[in-house]
Motif scaffolding. Structure first.
Motif, PDB file in Angstrom:
ATOM      1  N   PRO A  21      47.666 -10.673  -7.655  1.00 57.13           N
ATOM      2  CA  PRO A  21      47.495  -9.438  -6.394  1.00 57.13           C
ATOM      3  C   PRO A  21      45.855  -9.085  -6.934  1.00 57.13           C
ATOM      4  N   PRO A  22      45.177  -7.703  -5.937  1.00 54.79           N
ATOM      5  CA  PRO A  22      44.537  -7.828  -6.199  1.00 54.79           C
ATOM      6  C   PRO A  22      44.498  -5.652  -7.201  1.00 54.79           C
ATOM      7  N   PRO A  23      43.594  -5.067  -7.110  1.00 56.97           N
ATOM      8  CA  PRO A  23      44.344  -4.046  -7.697  1.00 56.97           C
ATOM      9  C   PRO A  23      45.200  -3.546  -6.466  1.00 56.97           C
ATOM     10  N   GLN A  24      45.533  -2.072  -6.567  1.00 54.79           N
ATOM     11  CA  GLN A  24      46.467  -0.436  -5.973  1.00 54.79           C
ATOM     12  C   GLN A  24      45.608  -0.918  -4.490  1.00 54.79           C
ATOM     13  N   ASP A  25      44.509  -0.537  -5.037  1.00 60.32           N
ATOM     14  CA  ASP A  25      43.770   0.325  -3.396  1.00 60.32           C
ATOM     15  C   ASP A  25      42.543  -1.321  -2.907  1.00 60.32           C
ATOM     16  N   HIS A  26      42.820  -2.010  -3.251  1.00 58.37           N
ATOM     17  CA  HIS A  26      41.868  -2.715  -2.780  1.00 58.37           C
ATOM     18  C   HIS A  26      42.645  -4.208  -2.342  1.00 58.37           C
ATOM     19  N   TYR A  27      42.472  -5.150  -1.564  1.00 56.76           N
ATOM     20  CA  TYR A  27      42.765  -6.121  -0.345  1.00 56.76           C
ATOM     21  C   TYR A  27      41.693  -6.974  -1.383  1.00 56.76           C
ATOM     22  N   LYS A  28      42.262  -8.529  -1.024  1.00 58.65           N
ATOM     23  CA  LYS A  28      41.890  -9.683  -1.830  1.00 58.65           C
ATOM     24  C   LYS A  28      41.537 -10.619  -0.867  1.00 58.65           C
ATOM     25  N   ASP A  50      47.227  -7.987   0.995  1.00 57.76           N
ATOM     26  CA  ASP A  50      47.083  -6.466   0.154  1.00 57.76           C
ATOM     27  C   ASP A  50      47.525  -7.318  -1.223  1.00 57.76           C
ATOM     28  N   CYS A  51      47.620  -5.359  -2.322  1.00 61.17           N
ATOM     29  CA  CYS A  51      48.397  -5.724  -3.408  1.00 61.17           C
ATOM     30  C   CYS A  51      49.950  -6.768  -3.776  1.00 61.17           C
ATOM     31  N   ASP A  52      50.260  -6.749  -2.836  1.00 62.43           N
ATOM     32  CA  ASP A  52      52.178  -6.855  -2.306  1.00 62.43           C
ATOM     33  C   ASP A  52      51.919  -8.770  -2.340  1.00 62.43           C
TER      34      ASP A  52
END
Length: 178
Positions: A21-28, A50-52
């Motif tokens: 997952p990406p960091p909390q405030d990012h999207y992959k 998203d991060c989840d």
């Protein structure tokens, strides 16, 4: 109709492993292209999470005849950045498994190859986002985008999903989560 086996001309290095997952405030945003020599056709797949690990959006598209795997990878990289912007996700990590295309996207200056103008445009679009990082990932970390790309070769359309996926890739999605 038989599409034969996939031709892989892009080098894959030992970088990032399975999807993370990406960091909390990012999207992959993961992207991939598949090229079939027998038909000369290419399919592309893009997935935004998203991060989840939840799906924000996904697409697959048959881009028809193409000159090389690297050209198809460059085209789908541009498609991935555009798709992120259209989904209004402005802090993104863009991952692909073609090391030459990712190196070009991470590089400075103009890239002088057949697909250099596509790389330049991808960087330009990425520059309009708040944060856009290009990162190489091994195939194991890009399986969902790869699966979408493989299935796109069989379609004549561009298929887009928002907050969902097609049923034929749900098993890959579930096995891909950390």
């Amino acid at each position: 109709m038989s599409f034969g086996k996939l031709i892989l001309k892009c080098r894959v290095c030992q970088c990032v492993g399975p999807w993370s997952p990406p960091p909390q405030d990012h999207y992959k945003v993961n992207f991939d292209a598949t090229f079939f020599a027998e038909t000369g056709s290419a399919g592309v797949g893009v997935v935004v999470r998203d991060c989840d690990g939840q799906i924000i959006g996904a697409l697959r598209q048959n881009i028809g005849l193409d000159q090389s795997v690297e050209m198809a990878e460059a085209l789908v990289a541009r498609r991935a950045v555009r798709f992120a912007a259209k989904l209004c996700v402005f802090r993104v990590i863009i991952e692909g498994d073609c090391s030459r295309v990712i190196a070009a996207l991470k590089g400075f200056g103009r890239y002088r190859t057949l697909f250099g103008h596509i790389i330049d445009e991808s960087k330009q679009i990425g520059g309009t986002l708040r944060s856009c990082l290009f990162q190489h990932v091994r195939r194991e970390g890009n399986m969902l985008a790869h699966c979408l790309a493989k299935k796109a070769v069989l379609s004549a359309n561009t298929d887009v999903w928002v907050e969902s996926l097609p049923e034929d890739v749900e098993d890959v999605f579930h096995s891909d989560l950390p």
